[in-house]
Write a protein that holds these residues in place. Structure first.
Motif, short mmCIF file in Angstrom:
data_model
loop_
_atom_site.label_atom_id
_atom_site.label_comp_id
_atom_site.label_asym_id
_atom_site.label_seq_id
_atom_site.Cartn_x
_atom_site.Cartn_y
_atom_site.Cartn_z
N LEU A 1 0.85 -1.20 0.00
CA LEU A 1 0.00 0.00 0.00
C LEU A 1 0.88 1.26 0.00
CD1 LEU A 1 -2.71 1.53 0.39
CD2 LEU A 1 -2.40 1.23 2.86
N LYS A 2 1.89 1.24 0.85
CA LYS A 2 2.78 2.40 0.96
C LYS A 2 3.43 2.68 -0.40
CE LYS A 2 6.24 3.85 4.19
NZ LYS A 2 7.27 3.42 5.11
N LEU B 1 0.89 4.12 -2.95
CA LEU B 1 0.55 5.53 -2.72
C LEU B 1 1.72 6.44 -3.12
CD1 LEU B 1 -1.36 5.22 0.68
CD2 LEU B 1 -2.35 5.79 -1.56
N GLU C 1 -5.57 8.47 -3.23
CA GLU C 1 -5.34 8.63 -1.78
C GLU C 1 -6.01 7.50 -1.02
OE1 GLU C 1 -8.85 11.88 -0.73
OE2 GLU C 1 -6.82 12.60 -1.21
N GLN C 2 -5.45 7.22 0.15
CA GLN C 2 -6.01 6.13 0.96
C GLN C 2 -7.33 6.57 1.56
OE1 GLN C 2 -3.39 4.69 4.03
NE2 GLN C 2 -4.99 3.40 4.94
N VAL D 1 -6.73 0.63 7.12
CA VAL D 1 -6.57 -0.67 6.47
C VAL D 1 -7.22 -1.73 7.37
CG1 VAL D 1 -4.37 0.00 5.42
CG2 VAL D 1 -4.36 -1.34 7.55
N ALA E 1 -7.10 -2.80 1.78
CA ALA E 1 -7.00 -1.34 1.86
C ALA E 1 -7.80 -0.74 0.71
CB ALA E 1 -5.54 -0.92 1.76
N VAL F 1 -8.16 2.53 -1.86
CA VAL F 1 -7.60 3.79 -2.37
C VAL F 1 -8.62 4.40 -3.34
CG1 VAL F 1 -5.17 3.14 -2.09
CG2 VAL F 1 -6.35 2.58 -4.24
#
Ligand SMILES: C[S@@+](CC[C@H](N)C(=O)[O-])C[C@H]1O[C@@H](n2cnc3c(N)ncnc32)[C@H](O)[C@@H]1O
Length: 405
Positions: free
Chosen positions: A368-369, A372, A379-380, A384, A399, A401
């Protein structure tokens, strides 16, 4: 016969890295077994694989060195013997004698005396081990250490302990408001997420409500991903890596127009059967997502990416011995590519849920990191979701986004 089949399957899984389900279900003599013998054979090979680390520790304590080449298979006979002594409540004389018979079947009679000596010694010295000791020995070091790094020592041992027993059977009712009905009829309990956890044993296909598609089998944690998309009624949702269709059924039952894509023909056949049984519809596409692209932008995407599946080892303990630490990197590369490709297919304002049934942060939080960081137009949204087997659910990550332009 049930022990011979267990032996053959064990050799296939540990020697040839074949998945347990596949090796067991395709054994040529399986259908010659009575249902009871079949269940015993399956339980024996599963208990042996689940507890292989601990069993090997006991066997190694009785051997100067492990046999090599074909003779290595004598270890599998010993393993099955120890599993019967420690985990199957088989009387010692039967566990030992049946193991000695297996040496004939395996053409390893020259190891009969040694097998007898090892099993009798293990039986003589049998003691109660704390669950922590058995659980830790059952975990390959690379995997256990990865959980220690990710979740800390206290949680890692609880995760390992969760693998000592089989996972519960959870079902998802097609209509959420029918959870109570199915909990009553099937003698189950309703979980906090609306799944029903069954205590009923027996064949799933014979349970009330299965054949008319009132519910399907799905771990409670795995239901979370679709819920994180919010209201999908009337929306076009791309279900990427869809087969065998647990999440496709959830999406379609919630009123989405689903396009379900997967590259595996056999798994897609199961998806079609599942949809037919539960009377939901979706457009089904057999395609490799590394090449395929949708004709139009869609409202939302669910990407249930292929992964190391270290969150489902309670159900598939063979993964403990068929997976390697290098698999994590290889899977993460595929996941990153699939997520990047999917990022082009959702409308502005649309959401992508990314999920995996892995406990490895490289396939979840770190993925996820990285996404992004590399996709500033997303954007998140929200927190999560991360579940662990120590909480009584499969290990699962999800997650959301959102495309902001
Ligand atoms: C975790 S499983 C999906 C489970 C499914 N979403 C469910 O809920 O029942 C991952 C799936 O990804 C599929 N897959 C892996 N790589 C793929 C690719 N390049 N293109 C399409 N499907 C792929 C596999 O065939 C497998 O069915």
């Amino acid at each position: 016969m049930p022990r011979r089949i267990a032996y053959d399957v064990l050799c296939q899984v540990l020697g040839k890295k074949r998945p347990l389900d596949e090796a067991f279900n395709s054994h040529p003599h399986l259908e010659k077994l009575s249902p009871k013998a079949k269940a015993f054979s399956r339980a024996l090979v599963t208990a042996t694989i689940r507890n292989k680390g601990f069993i090997d520790h006991l066997i190694d304590g009785c051997l100067d060195k492990r046999p090599k080449g074909h003779a290595r298979n004598i270890l599998n006979i010993m393993r099955l013997g120890v599993a019967q002594l420690y985990f199957m409540h088989v009387p010692a004389h039967a566990a030992v004698n049946e193991s000695l018979h297996l040496t004939n079947y395996a053409k390893l009679v020259q190891y009969k005396k040694l097998t007898n000596a090892v099993l009798r010694r293990i039986d003589r010295e049998k003691e109660e081990y704390p669950a922590e000791v058995i659980a830790r020995k059952n975990m390959p070091d690379w995997l256990y250490e990865s959980w220690e790094n990710a979740y800390g020592a206290e949680v890692a041992i609880e995760i390992a302990k969760a693998h000592l027993t089989e996972a519960a059977l959870d079902i998802t009712p097609k209509y959420a408001d029918e959870a109570e009905i199915w909990a009553k009829r099937l003698n189950g309990e309703i979980l906090d997420n609306g799944s029903v956890r069954l205590s009923t044993g027996g064949r799933i296909e014979e349970l009330d409500g299965y054949s008319n598609g009132s519910w399907w089998v799905q771990d409670a944690a795995a239901t979370q991903a679709v819920k994180m998309l919010g209201n999908v009624t009337g929306k076009t949702v791309l279900d990427l890596c869809a087969a065998p269709g647990g999440k496709t059924m959830q999406l379609a039952a919630a009123g989405a127009d689903v396009i379900a894509v997967d590259k595996n023909k056999n798994r897609l056949k199961r998806l079609e059967e599942n949809m037919e049984r539960t009377r939901v519809t979706a457009e089904v596409v057999e395609a490799d997502l590394m090449e395929w692209e949708p004709a139009d932008f869609v409202d939302a995407i669910l990407l249930d990416a292929p992964c190391t599946a270290t969150g489902t080892l309670r159900r598939h303990p063979d993964g403990l011995w068929t997976k390697k630490s290098e698999d994590i990197r290889a899977m993460a590369d595929i996941q990153g590519t699939l997520w990047h490709r999917a990022s082009h297919w959702v409308k502005p304002g649309g959401k992508i849920v990314y999920c995996t049934c892995s406990l490895q942060p490289e396939e979840g939080e770190l993925m996820l990191k990285a996404f992004l960081k590399g996709h500033k137009n997303f954007e998140q949204e929200g927190e999560v979701y991360r579940s662990l087997p120590s909480q009584g659910k499969d290990g699962f990550f999800a997650a959301v986004v959102k495309k902001v332009d």
